[in-house]
Design an enzyme around this catalytic site. Structure first.
Site, short mmCIF file in Angstrom:
data_model
loop_
_atom_site.label_atom_id
_atom_site.label_comp_id
_atom_site.label_asym_id
_atom_site.label_seq_id
_atom_site.Cartn_x
_atom_site.Cartn_y
_atom_site.Cartn_z
N TYR A 135 11.79 2.43 8.77
CA TYR A 135 10.96 3.04 7.72
C TYR A 135 9.47 2.83 8.03
CZ TYR A 135 8.22 3.42 3.46
OH TYR A 135 7.22 3.73 2.56
N LYS A 167 6.33 5.58 9.27
CA LYS A 167 5.00 5.77 8.68
C LYS A 167 3.92 5.64 9.76
CE LYS A 167 6.02 6.49 4.40
NZ LYS A 167 5.77 7.80 3.78
N SER A 210 1.59 3.59 3.97
CA SER A 210 2.00 2.34 3.34
C SER A 210 1.31 1.16 4.02
CB SER A 210 3.51 2.19 3.52
OG SER A 210 3.91 0.88 3.22
#
Ligand code: NAD
Ligand code: UFG
Length: 347
Positions: A150, A154, A125
């Site tokens: 989150y 990643k 992302s």
């Protein structure tokens, strides 16, 4: 034809990518625990593709079940979407995010190594560029500071992949950093179907348009941008899907390579709303509220590398993204949930 394992293939981006892979003649095994998706989505992918594919309901943290999949099918490449993606939930329950995203990916990679499958495509992302990233974001910029678990999950997975590629030259890893995926397949049969009230802009707008939600809240209009609202790089989900097909096709590449998948163009939140209203002729009631914590004023991609190396470039315009997002929502006002009790319009 080569068999591709798609983890999280029942989800929003995964399902569109499965469709693209089937369209390019690949055989596919979807592995998904359906924690944020439905079997109905897979049924529709098969309907659009006019082809069947395998589906195994399972969790990426389940070593035995995953191992069995590699024993049962001759997998040549893994495209890994499975994971959790809610920023707010990750702040409330960080352990769950590190377990699913980091632990789950680590487990998958360990099984792949044991089964001697070394080709891996990963859903990363733009969030890894962090909160003070310069724009446009370029792949060789270091990971920035992230405001939530989150995002950190990643970045951690990207680090694991880097270490793995350095540990053994047999690995062939492609990291794809998505910017803001929106839109749907033009059939209107598959699309984004958040289980809760959407936190992302596009599904929020379309749910206001079908009157599931009363009005859109715009999070801040005094940013230092042209119209005061945040700017993002929105990209059609089918463009993303096609980027994955090109990543899968890089059979002779070894090591690790990272690519931005975006359009290279920024669009403001207000422009998105106005453009949606123009394309659909539906008014979106909105109110401006305070800034959302952690939002960056501007995020967009430098897409030079994807063009030069993958020969990939976004094809779909903003109006097309909005039309397709709207077609999906209009045909499926309650998402996949209505499918079992209501007739679906396949026209
Ligand atoms: P999604 O929630 O629609 O799809 C994820 C899929 O993974 C779901 O079908 C879910 O059931 C499955 N899944 C989750 N945990 C699992 C587990 N432990 N085992 C097996 N299956 C599991 O999300 P999406 O929007 O399609 O995103 C796909 C990937 O892309 C995610 O990794 C996400 O973090 C990443 N990503 C998404 C965006 C975005 O804006 N949608 C942006 C950047 C990156
Ligand atoms: N926005 C609103 N109202 C809403 C929802 C969003 O005004 O109801 C605004 C946000 O403030 C932001 C813009 O719309 O300025 C885009 O917000 P999204 O939540 O749609 O997307 P983000 O850019 O915040 O985040 C997305 C993904 C993340 C990913 C990130 C990478 O959701 O998973 O892009 O840049 F990490």
């Amino acid at each position: 034809m080569r068999m591709i394992l798609v983890t999280g293939g029942a989800g929003y981006i995964g399902s569109h990518t499965v469709l693209a892979l089937l369209g390019h003649g690949y055989d596919v095994v979807v592995y998904d625990n359906l924690c944020n998706s439905s079997y109905e989505c897979l049924r529709r992918v098969s309907l659009i593709a006019g082809r069947n594919f395998e589906f195994i309901e399972g969790d990426i943290r389940d070593t035995a079940k995953l191992s069995q999949v590699f024993d049962d099918f001759e997998i040549s490449c893994v495209v890994h979407f499975a994971g959790l993606k809610s920023v707010s939930e990750s702040i409330e329950n960080p352990l769950k995010y590190y377990d699913f995203n980091v632990g789950g990916t680590n487990n998958l990679l360990a099984v792949m190594r044991e089964k001697e499958v070394y080709r891996f495509v990963f859903s990363s992302s733009a969030t890894v560029y962090g909160e003070n990233a310069a724009v446009p974001c370029v792949e060789d910029m270091p990971h920035g500071d992230m405001t939530n678990p989150y995002g950190r999950s990643k970045a951690m997975i990207e680090d694991i992949l880097l270490d793995l590629a350095h540990s053994d030259e047999k690995w062939s890893i492609t990291v794809l950093r998505y910017f803001n995926p929106i839109g749907a397949h033009e059939s209107g049969l598959i699309g984004e179907d958040p289980l809760d009230v959407p936190s992302n802009l596009m599904p929020y707008i379309t749910q206001v348009a079908v009157r599931r939600l009363p009005h859109l809240q715009i999070f801040g209009n005094d940013y230092e941008t042209k119209d005061g609202t945040c700017e993002r790089d929105f990209i059609h989900v089918m463009d993303l899907a096609n980027g994955h097909v090109l990543a899968v096709a890089r059979e002779s590449e070894f090591g690790i390579d990272t690519f931005n998948l975006g359009t290279g163009k920024a669009t403001s939140v207000l422009k998105m709303v106005r453009e949606f209203e123009r394309v659909t002729q539906i008014e979106i009631p909105m109110v401006v509220v305070g800034k959302r914590q952690g939002d960056l004023p501007q995020v967009w991609a430098d897409v030079t590398k994807a063009k030069e190396v993958l020969d990939w470039e976004a094809q779909y315009s903003l109006p097309k993204m909005l039309e397709d997002a709207w077609r999906w929502q209009r045909k499926n006002p309650l998402g996949y949930r209505a499918a079992s009790s209501e007739k679906v319009d396949y026209s």
